[in-house]
Design a protein around this motif. Structure first.
Motif, PDB file in Angstrom:
ATOM      1  N   VAL A  28       0.855  -1.187   0.000  1.00  0.00           N
ATOM      2  CA  VAL A  28       0.000   0.000   0.000  1.00  0.00           C
ATOM      3  C   VAL A  28       0.890   1.235   0.000  1.00  0.00           C
ATOM      4  CG1 VAL A  28      -1.783   1.275   1.229  1.00  0.00           C
ATOM      5  CG2 VAL A  28      -1.853  -1.231   1.188  1.00  0.00           C
ATOM      6  N   LEU A  29       0.740   2.084  -1.019  1.00  0.00           N
ATOM      7  CA  LEU A  29       1.632   3.215  -1.230  1.00  0.00           C
ATOM      8  C   LEU A  29       0.873   4.533  -1.086  1.00  0.00           C
ATOM      9  CD1 LEU A  29       3.508   1.818  -4.374  1.00  0.00           C
ATOM     10  CD2 LEU A  29       4.226   1.696  -1.972  1.00  0.00           C
ATOM     11  N   HIS A  30       1.366   5.383  -0.206  1.00  0.00           N
ATOM     12  CA  HIS A  30       0.697   6.646   0.065  1.00  0.00           C
ATOM     13  C   HIS A  30       1.057   7.714  -0.951  1.00  0.00           C
ATOM     14  CE1 HIS A  30       4.232   8.810   1.667  1.00  0.00           C
ATOM     15  NE2 HIS A  30       4.578   7.692   2.293  1.00  0.00           N
ATOM     16  N   GLY A  31       0.267   8.776  -0.937  1.00  0.00           N
ATOM     17  CA  GLY A  31       0.530   9.932  -1.773  1.00  0.00           C
ATOM     18  C   GLY A  31       1.250  11.024  -1.016  1.00  0.00           C
ATOM     19  N   GLY A  32       1.151  12.263  -1.540  1.00  0.00           N
ATOM     20  CA  GLY A  32       1.896  13.366  -0.964  1.00  0.00           C
ATOM     21  C   GLY A  32       1.517  13.709   0.452  1.00  0.00           C
ATOM     22  N   GLY A  33       0.294  13.340   0.871  1.00  0.00           N
ATOM     23  CA  GLY A  33      -0.150  13.633   2.229  1.00  0.00           C
ATOM     24  C   GLY A  33       0.470  12.759   3.288  1.00  0.00           C
ATOM     25  N   GLY A  34       1.204  11.730   2.895  1.00  0.00           N
ATOM     26  CA  GLY A  34       1.900  10.887   3.851  1.00  0.00           C
ATOM     27  C   GLY A  34       1.144   9.625   4.226  1.00  0.00           C
ATOM     28  N   PRO A  35       1.761   8.769   5.026  1.00  0.00           N
ATOM     29  CA  PRO A  35       1.195   7.452   5.337  1.00  0.00           C
ATOM     30  C   PRO A  35      -0.140   7.499   6.060  1.00  0.00           C
ATOM     31  CG  PRO A  35       3.171   7.877   6.650  1.00  0.00           C
ATOM     32  CD  PRO A  35       3.109   8.940   5.612  1.00  0.00           C
ATOM     33  N   SER A  96      -2.796   8.488  -5.391  1.00  0.00           N
ATOM     34  CA  SER A  96      -2.169   9.690  -5.929  1.00  0.00           C
ATOM     35  C   SER A  96      -0.729   9.411  -6.381  1.00  0.00           C
ATOM     36  CB  SER A  96      -2.227  10.816  -4.901  1.00  0.00           C
ATOM     37  OG  SER A  96      -1.810  12.038  -5.448  1.00  0.00           O
ATOM     38  N   LEU A  97       0.252   9.987  -5.701  1.00  0.00           N
ATOM     39  CA  LEU A  97       1.659   9.740  -6.015  1.00  0.00           C
ATOM     40  C   LEU A  97       2.008   8.263  -5.866  1.00  0.00           C
ATOM     41  CD1 LEU A  97       4.139  11.862  -6.479  1.00  0.00           C
ATOM     42  CD2 LEU A  97       4.795  11.148  -4.193  1.00  0.00           C
ATOM     43  N   GLY A  98       1.370   7.594  -4.888  1.00  0.00           N
ATOM     44  CA  GLY A  98       1.577   6.159  -4.712  1.00  0.00           C
ATOM     45  C   GLY A  98       1.028   5.357  -5.880  1.00  0.00           C
ATOM     46  N   GLY A  99      -0.059   5.840  -6.488  1.00  0.00           N
ATOM     47  CA  GLY A  99      -0.580   5.177  -7.679  1.00  0.00           C
ATOM     48  C   GLY A  99       0.379   5.290  -8.852  1.00  0.00           C
ATOM     49  N   TRP A 100       0.997   6.444  -8.994  1.00  0.00           N
ATOM     50  CA  TRP A 100       2.026   6.618 -10.024  1.00  0.00           C
ATOM     51  C   TRP A 100       3.163   5.638  -9.780  1.00  0.00           C
ATOM     52  CZ3 TRP A 100       5.138  11.872 -10.498  1.00  0.00           C
ATOM     53  CH2 TRP A 100       6.101  11.745 -11.502  1.00  0.00           C
ATOM     54  N   THR A 101       3.597   5.531  -8.533  1.00  0.00           N
ATOM     55  CA  THR A 101       4.677   4.598  -8.204  1.00  0.00           C
ATOM     56  C   THR A 101       4.292   3.164  -8.549  1.00  0.00           C
ATOM     57  OG1 THR A 101       5.271   6.072  -6.369  1.00  0.00           O
ATOM     58  CG2 THR A 101       6.247   3.872  -6.362  1.00  0.00           C
ATOM     59  N   ALA A 102       3.047   2.789  -8.246  1.00  0.00           N
ATOM     60  CA  ALA A 102       2.573   1.447  -8.568  1.00  0.00           C
ATOM     61  C   ALA A 102       2.606   1.184 -10.068  1.00  0.00           C
ATOM     62  CB  ALA A 102       1.153   1.265  -8.031  1.00  0.00           C
ATOM     63  N   ALA A 103       2.191   2.169 -10.860  1.00  0.00           N
ATOM     64  CA  ALA A 103       2.215   2.008 -12.316  1.00  0.00           C
ATOM     65  C   ALA A 103       3.641   1.862 -12.837  1.00  0.00           C
ATOM     66  CB  ALA A 103       1.520   3.199 -12.980  1.00  0.00           C
ATOM     67  N   GLU A 104       4.567   2.642 -12.282  1.00  0.00           N
ATOM     68  CA  GLU A 104       5.976   2.535 -12.694  1.00  0.00           C
ATOM     69  C   GLU A 104       6.543   1.167 -12.309  1.00  0.00           C
ATOM     70  OE1 GLU A 104       7.577   4.588 -14.518  1.00  0.00           O
ATOM     71  OE2 GLU A 104       6.908   6.646 -14.167  1.00  0.00           O
ATOM     72  N   MET A 105       6.123   0.630 -11.181  1.00  0.00           N
ATOM     73  CA  MET A 105       6.554  -0.714 -10.788  1.00  0.00           C
ATOM     74  C   MET A 105       6.053  -1.744 -11.794  1.00  0.00           C
ATOM     75  SD  MET A 105       5.881  -0.617  -6.651  1.00  0.00           S
ATOM     76  CE  MET A 105       6.404  -2.330  -6.398  1.00  0.00           C
TER      77      MET A 105
END
Length: 263
Positions: A28-35, A96-105
């Motif tokens: 589970v990956l958080h966005g800019g607002g933090g964990p 958010s940002l974590g979703g971008w990270t997931a897509a890059e993974m």
């Protein structure tokens, strides 16, 4: 059982990791607002999954090595960590940002470690007709109006934020600017690369999100080989906070329809 611990990814990169539940692994990956913004999401998944929820390097006072300057660096580090742990059949959920990270993974996962993706109001791609709102240009009032359906409920008057909390928010924003500020909140090559991702991808979107609009989300979903898109009414950029029941119902239905990965 819920535990927080530090884990080393590289000699100069360690992670603060929250771990809970048992079953199929879920990152589970958080966005800019933090964990804290994905804590409820992680708790929900932990009922049926073994959840790993890291704090991204540089957030909440954690260290970030000088070489980690992009979301692609973060994605590679997390992907290697999953492989080092020997995990397979992993669902990656990112906000958010974590979703971008997931897509890059996912586009880099040549070993088939990831078998499901859930992106919640993710940034990360460029859609010409739907530009991403400039987060860094928004004041607190503007951020509330663009990010939330019920902006009056979630608006934080900066004058009422304790100095330590305000300093932490500013430090998190500075880290986000390093990782995602140039080019702003996207990878120019990611949209065309998503076609090669053949695992099921669920994209959940708040109907009132004005940071990245539902039209942006639909284009994002269409770029995947197997993308599905759902809009959540009366929710903005973080639908799992504004409308958790609706968000979790769609998440659960998506994960329940999967075909188990071969052992």
């Amino acid at each position: 059982m819920h535990t927080d611990h530090r884990t080393s990814l590289h000699p100069d990169l360690s992670l603060t990791m929250s771990e809970s539940g048992s079953g199929r692994p879920a990152l589970v990956l958080h966005g800019g607002g933090g964990p804290a913004t994905v804590a409820g999401l992680a708790d929900h998944l932990a009922r049926t999954h073994h959840v790993l929820a890291p704090t991204h390097p540089g957030w909440n006072g954690t260290g970030r090595p000088d070489w980690l300057t992009g979301i692609d660096d973060l994605a590679v580090a997390y992907l290697h960590h999953l492989r080092d742990l020997g995990l397979r059949d992993v669902v990656v959920v990112g906000s958010s940002l974590g979703g971008w990270t997931a897509a890059e993974m996912a586009v880099r996962d040549t070993a088939g470690t990831i078998t499901d993706l859930v992106l919640i109001d993710a940034v990360g791609v460029r859609v010409k007709s739907e530009p991403i709102r400039d987060f860094f240009a928004l004041d607190a009032r503007g951020l509330a109006e663009y990010a939330w359906h019920d902006s009056a409920r979630y608006y934080q008057d900066p004058a009422n934020v304790p100095p330590a909390q305000r300093a932490a928010q500013e430090a998190n924003a500075a880290t986000m600017r390093v990782l995602a500020g140039d080019p702003y909140m996207h990878d120019p090559a990611l949209l065309r690369r998503l076609r090669q991702v053949d695992v099921p991808a669920l994209l959940l979107w708040g109907e009132s999100d004005r940071i990245v609009t539902p039209a942006y989300g639909q284009a994002y979903a269409n770029a995947f080989g197997d993308g599905r898109f759902h809009v959540i009414p009366e929710a903005g950029h973080l639908p799992h906070l504004e409308q958790p029941e609706a968000t979790f119902a769609l998440l659960d239905a998506h994960l329940a329809r999967r075909t188990p990965a071969p052992v």
